[in-house]
Structures are given as C-alpha cells and as structure tokens.
Motif scaffolding. Structure first.
Motif, PDB file in Angstrom:
ATOM      1  N   PHE A  61       0.856  -1.182   0.000  1.00 47.07           N
ATOM      2  CA  PHE A  61       0.000   0.000   0.000  1.00 47.07           C
ATOM      3  C   PHE A  61       0.892   1.232   0.000  1.00 47.07           C
ATOM      4  CE2 PHE A  61      -2.520  -3.185   2.373  1.00 47.07           C
ATOM      5  CZ  PHE A  61      -3.672  -3.200   1.604  1.00 47.07           C
ATOM      6  N   ALA A  70       2.237  -5.303   2.933  1.00 45.23           N
ATOM      7  CA  ALA A  70       1.377  -6.075   3.842  1.00 45.23           C
ATOM      8  C   ALA A  70       1.625  -7.568   3.676  1.00 45.23           C
ATOM      9  CB  ALA A  70      -0.088  -5.744   3.570  1.00 45.23           C
ATOM     10  N   SER A  90      -0.926  -9.360  14.761  1.00 42.86           N
ATOM     11  CA  SER A  90      -1.721  -8.228  14.289  1.00 42.86           C
ATOM     12  C   SER A  90      -0.936  -7.451  13.216  1.00 42.86           C
ATOM     13  CB  SER A  90      -2.019  -7.328  15.492  1.00 42.86           C
ATOM     14  OG  SER A  90      -2.818  -6.273  15.082  1.00 42.86           O
ATOM     15  N   GLY A  91      -1.617  -7.141  12.136  1.00 42.41           N
ATOM     16  CA  GLY A  91      -0.983  -6.339  11.082  1.00 42.41           C
ATOM     17  C   GLY A  91      -0.197  -7.153  10.063  1.00 42.41           C
ATOM     18  N   CYS A  92      -0.303  -8.503  10.125  1.00 44.03           N
ATOM     19  CA  CYS A  92       0.511  -9.319   9.197  1.00 44.03           C
ATOM     20  C   CYS A  92      -0.175  -9.517   7.843  1.00 44.03           C
ATOM     21  CB  CYS A  92       0.858 -10.669   9.815  1.00 44.03           C
ATOM     22  SG  CYS A  92      -0.513 -11.827   9.873  1.00 44.03           S
ATOM     23  N   GLY A  93      -1.361  -8.947   7.681  1.00 46.68           N
ATOM     24  CA  GLY A  93      -1.977  -8.978   6.353  1.00 46.68           C
ATOM     25  C   GLY A  93      -3.106  -9.976   6.180  1.00 46.68           C
ATOM     26  N   LYS A  94      -3.669 -10.449   7.278  1.00 43.47           N
ATOM     27  CA  LYS A  94      -4.739 -11.469   7.185  1.00 43.47           C
ATOM     28  C   LYS A  94      -5.987 -10.892   6.496  1.00 43.47           C
ATOM     29  CE  LYS A  94      -4.654 -12.076  11.705  1.00 43.47           C
ATOM     30  NZ  LYS A  94      -3.589 -11.109  12.044  1.00 43.47           N
ATOM     31  N   THR A  95      -6.419  -9.728   6.970  1.00 45.06           N
ATOM     32  CA  THR A  95      -7.616  -9.126   6.361  1.00 45.06           C
ATOM     33  C   THR A  95      -7.337  -8.731   4.920  1.00 45.06           C
ATOM     34  OG1 THR A  95      -8.398  -8.377   8.504  1.00 45.06           O
ATOM     35  CG2 THR A  95      -9.296  -7.234   6.589  1.00 45.06           C
ATOM     36  N   THR A  96      -6.118  -8.283   4.662  1.00 43.42           N
ATOM     37  CA  THR A  96      -5.733  -7.942   3.286  1.00 43.42           C
ATOM     38  C   THR A  96      -5.890  -9.164   2.385  1.00 43.42           C
ATOM     39  OG1 THR A  96      -4.179  -6.295   4.119  1.00 43.42           O
ATOM     40  CG2 THR A  96      -3.814  -7.088   1.873  1.00 43.42           C
ATOM     41  N   GLU A 212     -12.326 -13.072  12.042  1.00 44.85           N
ATOM     42  CA  GLU A 212     -12.429 -13.078  13.509  1.00 44.85           C
ATOM     43  C   GLU A 212     -13.878 -13.012  13.989  1.00 44.85           C
ATOM     44  OE1 GLU A 212      -9.577 -10.686  15.687  1.00 44.85           O
ATOM     45  OE2 GLU A 212      -8.721 -10.050  13.774  1.00 44.85           O
ATOM     46  N   HIS A 245      -7.271 -15.026  15.985  1.00 42.74           N
ATOM     47  CA  HIS A 245      -6.085 -14.877  16.834  1.00 42.74           C
ATOM     48  C   HIS A 245      -6.036 -16.003  17.855  1.00 42.74           C
ATOM     49  CE1 HIS A 245      -4.373 -11.097  15.482  1.00 42.74           C
ATOM     50  NE2 HIS A 245      -5.592 -10.629  15.349  1.00 42.74           N
ATOM     51  N   ARG A 263       4.418  -8.574   9.930  1.00 41.42           N
ATOM     52  CA  ARG A 263       4.493  -7.840   8.666  1.00 41.42           C
ATOM     53  C   ARG A 263       5.932  -7.600   8.227  1.00 41.42           C
ATOM     54  NH1 ARG A 263       4.622  -2.583   7.167  1.00 41.42           N
ATOM     55  NH2 ARG A 263       4.483  -1.773   9.267  1.00 41.42           N
TER      56      ARG A 263
HETATM   57  N1  LIG Z   1      -5.568   0.696   2.643  1.00 40.70           N
HETATM   58  C1  LIG Z   1      -4.408   0.620   3.310  1.00 40.70           C
HETATM   59  N2  LIG Z   1      -3.492   1.592   3.189  1.00 40.70           N
HETATM   60  C2  LIG Z   1      -2.319   1.518   3.834  1.00 40.70           C
HETATM   61  N3  LIG Z   1      -1.952   0.508   4.638  1.00 40.70           N
HETATM   62  C3  LIG Z   1      -2.842  -0.478   4.804  1.00 40.70           C
HETATM   63  C4  LIG Z   1      -4.110  -0.495   4.162  1.00 40.70           C
HETATM   64  N4  LIG Z   1      -4.788  -1.620   4.511  1.00 40.70           N
HETATM   65  C5  LIG Z   1      -3.978  -2.288   5.350  1.00 40.70           C
HETATM   66  N5  LIG Z   1      -2.814  -1.620   5.525  1.00 40.70           N
HETATM   67  C6  LIG Z   1      -1.654  -2.029   6.324  1.00 40.70           C
HETATM   68  O1  LIG Z   1      -1.345  -3.357   5.920  1.00 40.70           O
HETATM   69  C7  LIG Z   1      -0.967  -4.131   7.041  1.00 40.70           C
HETATM   70  C8  LIG Z   1      -1.847  -5.373   7.122  1.00 40.70           C
HETATM   71  O2  LIG Z   1      -3.158  -4.979   7.490  1.00 40.70           O
HETATM   72  P1  LIG Z   1      -4.305  -6.074   7.768  1.00 40.70           P
HETATM   73  O3  LIG Z   1      -5.522  -5.351   8.194  1.00 40.70           O
HETATM   74  O4  LIG Z   1      -4.415  -6.957   6.590  1.00 40.70           O
HETATM   75  O5  LIG Z   1      -3.660  -6.875   8.987  1.00 40.70           O
HETATM   76  P2  LIG Z   1      -4.306  -8.016   9.904  1.00 40.70           P
HETATM   77  O6  LIG Z   1      -3.329  -9.135   9.954  1.00 40.70           O
HETATM   78  O7  LIG Z   1      -5.682  -8.340   9.446  1.00 40.70           O
HETATM   79  O8  LIG Z   1      -4.351  -7.272  11.312  1.00 40.70           O
HETATM   80  P3  LIG Z   1      -5.253  -7.548  12.621  1.00 40.70           P
HETATM   81  O9  LIG Z   1      -4.918  -8.929  13.100  1.00 40.70           O
HETATM   82  O10 LIG Z   1      -4.799  -6.490  13.579  1.00 40.70           O
HETATM   83  O11 LIG Z   1      -6.697  -7.383  12.196  1.00 40.70           O
HETATM   84  C9  LIG Z   1      -1.070  -3.225   8.251  1.00 40.70           C
HETATM   85  O12 LIG Z   1       0.214  -2.722   8.539  1.00 40.70           O
HETATM   86  C10 LIG Z   1      -1.978  -2.115   7.798  1.00 40.70           C
HETATM   87  O13 LIG Z   1      -1.671  -0.908   8.446  1.00 40.70           O
END
Ligand SMILES: Nc1ncnc2c1ncn2[C@@H]1O[C@H](COP(=O)(O)OP(=O)(O)OP(=O)(O)O)[C@@H](O)[C@H]1O
Length: 308
Positions: A61, A70, A90-96, A212, A245, A263
C-alpha cells in the motif's frame, strides 16, 4: 414482507458497518456481489466449492509518506470444500488476504486461481459469503428477515416461500427456532452472531470468508459457536477461509492452518490438522490437540519479526 425496502436502502447506507456506496453494494458486502446484478438463474442448490490456489502473492500500500508491504510472496493452496484458518500477529496482512480473495482488492503481484482460473470480480459475484467480527444485522429486520437478506440479493430466482423455508431451516440448525420474529436488540451477542452465520450460509456461497467472527464473544459462547459452526458447515460444500487470533480455535475448526509471520506477512508454516470429525469438547483435551496448539504458539512466539 421481506423485500429490500427504501428504508433498507437508506439505513443500510448510513449503517457504516460495511464500506460501500449504495444499498446494493451494502447487501453485496454480505454476499460478494459488489454492486453487480445477481444471477437470477441460480437456485439454492449446493454449489461445488472451488479449489483456490494462491501463488507468489504480494500486496503493498502506498501511504502519504511510505510504502507498506502487507503481504510478501505468499503461496498456498486451499482444497475444495475445506476449512482453512490463518493465524498470525496483528498487522501481518490477514484481512488484506481476505480482501484479495473476495475480489475487492488487487494484488501488487502474484495470482489467485479459483478452479484453475484467475480470480476476477466476475468469478466472485454471488459466490462469496462474509462473516465479520461484529454481526452487522439490520436492526429493523427480524431474525428471519435478516437471514433472508442474502438470498434476496444473490438468489433472486427463489420465491419468497423458498427463501423463508431455507432461512427457517438454517435457524433451526443453529438452535434459533422460536426466535425468528425477534429483532436483533432482543438477542444476545452470541445469538446475533449465529444469525449472521446463518445469513452467510443460507445462500449457499461457494466460499465463506470469516474475519475473527467470534473475537467479541465470551469464552463459553465462543466454544459453543465454534462447534455449531462445524455442524452448520457440515451441511454445505463451502470452502471456508477463517481468520483468528485464537490458536485452539484454529486447531479445532480447520483442516489446514496457515501460520504467518509479522508484517510483511509471509507463510511460516502450513499445518495439516489430522483430527477426525466431528470435533467436540473432548477433541480440545486430547494431548495431540494440545501439542499442535503448542507448536503453533512456539512458531508465533519465537520467530524473530521478519523485516521488510
Ligand atoms: N488501505 C491501506 N493503506 C495503507 N496501509 C494499509 C491499508 N490496509 C492495510 N494496511 C496495512 O497493511 C498491514 C496489514 O493490514 P491487515 O488489516 O491486513 O492486517 P491483519 O493481519 O488483518 O491485522 P489484525 O490482526 O490487527 O486485524 C497493516 O500494517 C496495515 O496498516
């Protein structure tokens, strides 16, 4: 009357729970239609789940000040009709990753194949169901009407009677018989989440993405719902991708667990879960179950964060 009304349109667009511009998009957020016209010809029959192949997927991103990576070179396969969980910091990109699988986000590089064909929005229209951390039920609709919503959007060829029969069937399996005419505020948090799972499964999606879904619930409700989800899923041919988690939750539910690094998210290990089904409270207490959970905990604890 359970057609999508003008009030549904207006209030859905104000609900803010799902980031979309119109009611069609809002409703589509639960069923993966994303603003498209649903396929009227599709009947509520079990649709065969696709095999999913993720190859060398990377997502970056651009922010105002930097580029955030991500996901970095993520590859794994998901067997048709299987249950796969993703665990990671948290923040490792799962939702992405879920956003990529739903077709709303394009990867920076790499491919996702559904049944051997490249993923496209066209492929996911009316095929993907979602369950989020919060149930996101429509407060002005009864339990029954909430479950019927996804069928109204994605299975327009069904008659109202068929939709209602199908919704009642799912609610019965989920232990919600007798609550069909209640409104969301009259249900507990666990009951609301059960309704949202019924809503996602009722239109028989080929893929169900769960982000989640039990995180906000107390431990006992969570354990009960985990076992209920397995019962519900056993009635389908749906491929489930589940983010959590909770390590024990991943072990109980899954056929395969993908453990990700901090991440930028990379695959640390892909772990097959061998326990026979049905899995119950006893499964959780087996030494092999505890050993597997401990192995995953070790992977997440002792692995040095990977730097970009
Ligand atoms: N649209 C975006 N623009 C910039 N950075 C983004 C965007 N979407 C996600 N990120 C970044 O990408 C990384 C992964 O985000 P993501 O939400 O996929 O993590 P996650 O593993 O689902 O986190 P969590 O367990 O906390 O829900 C994070 O560092 C987040 O800040």
């Amino acid at each position: 009357m359970t057609q999508i009304t003008v009030r549904d349109h207006i209030l859905l667009s104000q609900s803010g729970g799902v980031n979309a511009k119109s009611c069609r998009r809002q409703c589509g957020a639960f069923v993966g239609t994303f603003g498209s016209q649903p396929d009227r010809s599709v009947r509520p029959v079990m649709s065969k789940a696709p095999g999913i192949s993720i190859k060398n997927l990377s997502v970056s991103f651009r922010t105002k000040t930097s580029t955030v990576t991500a996901l970095d070179d993520v590859s794994f396969d998901i067997a048709p009709g299987s249950f796969l969980s993703i665990v990671g910091p948290s923040g490792c990109g799962k939702t992405t990753l879920l956003k990529i699988l739903s077709g709303v986000l394009q990867p920076t590089s790499g491919t996702v194949l559904f049944d051997g064909e490249p993923l496209s929005r066209l492929k996911t229209q009316g095929q993907v169901g979602y369950v989020f951390q919060r149930p996101l039920l429509l407060p002005w609709r009864t339990t029954l009407d909430n479950v019927m919503l996804t069928m109204e959007v994605a299975r327009r060829g069904m008659s109202r009677a068929e939709r209602e029969a199908e919704a009642r069937r799912w609610l019965k399996i989920a232990g919600l018989q007798g609550f069909e005419e209640r409104f969301p505020h009259e249900l507990s948090g666990g009951m609301q989440q059960r309704v949202s799972i019924c809503r996602a499964l009722a239109f028989q999606p080929r893929i169900l993405l769960m982000d989640e879904p039990f995180a906000a619930l107390d431990e006992i409700t969570r354990e009960t719902l985990q076992e209920e989800l397995l019962l519900l899923w056993a009635q389908t041919e749906t491929t489930v991708v589940f983010i959590t988690h909770s390590i024990p939750e991943a072990v109980l539910l899954s056929e395969q667990i993908v453990v990700m690094s901090a991440r930028p998210g990379r695959v640390l290990e892909r772990i097959p879960v061998p326990f026979e089904r049905p899995r119950t409270e006893e499964t959780r207490e087996r030494p092999e179950f505890l050993a597997l959970a401990s192995h995953i905990r070790g992977l997440l604890r002792h692995r040095d964060p990977v730097t970009a």
